[in-house]
Design an enzyme around this catalytic site. Structure first.
Site, mmCIF file in Angstrom:
data_model
loop_
_atom_site.group_PDB
_atom_site.id
_atom_site.type_symbol
_atom_site.label_atom_id
_atom_site.label_comp_id
_atom_site.label_asym_id
_atom_site.label_seq_id
_atom_site.Cartn_x
_atom_site.Cartn_y
_atom_site.Cartn_z
ATOM 1 N N GLU A 46 0.805 -1.225 0.000
ATOM 2 C CA GLU A 46 0.000 0.000 0.000
ATOM 3 C C GLU A 46 0.836 1.272 0.000
ATOM 4 O OE1 GLU A 46 -3.385 0.003 2.696
ATOM 5 O OE2 GLU A 46 -3.377 -2.183 2.725
ATOM 6 N N THR A 51 0.782 1.889 -8.223
ATOM 7 C CA THR A 51 0.230 3.098 -8.840
ATOM 8 C C THR A 51 1.279 3.752 -9.728
ATOM 9 O OG1 THR A 51 -1.153 3.430 -6.886
ATOM 10 C CG2 THR A 51 -0.939 5.295 -8.388
ATOM 11 N N ARG A 177 -6.995 -0.022 -5.809
ATOM 12 C CA ARG A 177 -5.941 -0.782 -5.133
ATOM 13 C C ARG A 177 -6.225 -2.270 -5.271
ATOM 14 N NH1 ARG A 177 -1.462 -2.873 -3.427
ATOM 15 N NH2 ARG A 177 -1.373 -3.577 -1.261
ATOM 16 N N ASP A 199 7.549 -4.591 -10.790
ATOM 17 C CA ASP A 199 6.751 -4.316 -9.590
ATOM 18 C C ASP A 199 6.587 -5.618 -8.819
ATOM 19 O OD1 ASP A 199 5.064 -3.078 -7.737
ATOM 20 O OD2 ASP A 199 3.272 -3.370 -8.963
ATOM 21 N N GLN A 203 3.569 -6.945 0.700
ATOM 22 C CA GLN A 203 3.221 -7.560 1.974
ATOM 23 C C GLN A 203 4.348 -8.492 2.436
ATOM 24 O OE1 GLN A 203 0.804 -6.945 -0.284
ATOM 25 N NE2 GLN A 203 -0.187 -5.455 1.041
#
Length: 355
Positions: A46, A51, A177, A199, A203
């Site tokens: 996050e 993005t 997301r 990318d 987590q």
């Protein structure tokens, strides 16, 4: 008989210098053309890595075609419902649910399955709740529970995104997301230089896969969310997100894999950070009792956290290039990435002996 240097006229010497300069520049240009830059996006979950990855597709790829945009519709709808359900659950947990004005809408959203379609009825109930002062107050307390902040956009656009025939805009796609699992790779040609941008999931359970990407990396962009200084991790609600990100940055920055790799730090979500620190004193958060800047001050807050990251660099001869970013702002990402691209190219040309 050869000509000695002293027999050259000033004009001839000047011409030789000019020729050498042109040849050197040609060699550099050729090196750029032959260069492939492997760029790794790292950071906690996050933080905004994905993005930025989507922005690369908008800025340097072909963007999103009609079919790809439609593929985002169920993700946007589910994110919207899931976020409002999380707010309603937190409202009940905080013991203020009885103050919600529209109890019918509250119960409807709380009890529905987040995978149900975003029907007109669902959208109307979300709209009613988003207009409720108690729901807005609980949203402002979102550091106390888990919710994706970017879904706020969809609450304000609920009429648009629930309309039959809706096609997501770039803004809608950037705000959506979806947790990255595994490794996603895409190639872009930017000013005749091939960039392979990778990318990865941020987590904790995804980080063990990162090492598979570490070979021959030319640059690392580490993305950290400034706004998460008062939030707890999704995976471990006893761990402050910023603390976890600092530990992660320390391990990446000082890794033997990246000793000769350009290291770029993006302090992301500056827009959310600005809104948050306008209402919250950083020093009120238990982990940041050493904050000595002005209360409610954006610049002092950015400086404080920037220093926290820079202190993690154990190699004092290694430069960390830093930018404060908003990953959902395409123009900001364009400006920042152009500067970053120049840094990466210069760094790698120097490493190759061309500069």
């Amino acid at each position: 008989m050869g000509l000695c240097g002293s027999s050259l006229t000033p004009e001839e010497k000047k011409e030789i210098v000019k020729t050498r300069s042109i040849e050197e520049q040609n060699a550099i240009d050729h090196a750029k053309d032959e260069m492939t830059i492997k760029l790794l996006l790292l950071g906690a979950g996050e933080s905004g890595k994905s993005t930025i990855f989507k922005q690369m597709k908008l800025l340097y790829g072909k963007g999103f075609n009609e079919d790809e945009r439609r593929d985002w519709i169920p993700k946007i709808h589910m994110g919207t419902v899931s976020a409002m359900k999380a707010v309603c659950a937190a409202t009940a947990r905080f013991g203020v649910h009885d103050k919600v004005l529209n109890q019918s809408a509250f119960s409807f959203i709380l009890e529905m399955n987040e995978r149900e379609s975003l029907t007109t009825q669902v959208a109307e109930n979300i709209k009613l709740l988003w207009a409720d002062p108690i729901i807005v107050e609980v949203w402002d307390r979102r550091c106390e529970y888990q919710v994706i902040e970017s879904n706020e956009l969809y609450f304000s656009k609920i009429d648009v995104i629930s309309t039959p025939g809706y096609v997501p805009s770039d803004e809608d796609i950037l705000a959506s997301r979806v947790r990255t699992c595994g490794i996603v790779e895409e190639t872009f040609v930017i000013e005749n230089v091939e960039f392979v941008i990778i990318d990865v999931g941020g987590q904790r359970n995804e980080r063990k896969k990162w090492i598979h990407c570490f070979d021959n990396v030319n640059a690392v962009i580490f993305v950290a969310a400034l706004s998460e200084f008062d939030q707890m991790m999704f995976e471990d609600e006893t761990q402050n997100r910023m603390i976890d990100t600092l530990h992660l940055f320390e391990s990446i920055c000082n890794s033997r894999w990246f000793q000769k790799t350009a290291m770029i730090l993006f302090l992301n979500k500056r827009d959310l950070f600005a809104r948050k620190v306008a209402k919250k004193n950083i020093r009120e958060v238990g982990e940041w009792q050493d904050y000595e800047g002005k209360a409610y001050d954006y610049d002092d807050g950015v400086t404080f956290f920037l220093q926290k990251f820079l202190e993690k660099n154990q190699h004092k001869t290694k430069d960390i290039y830093t930018h404060v970013t908003c990953a959902t702002d395409t123009e900001n990402v364009k400006v920042v990435f152009n500067a970053t691209k120049d840094i990466i190219l210069k760094f790698n040309l120097e490493a190759s002996g061309f500069m």
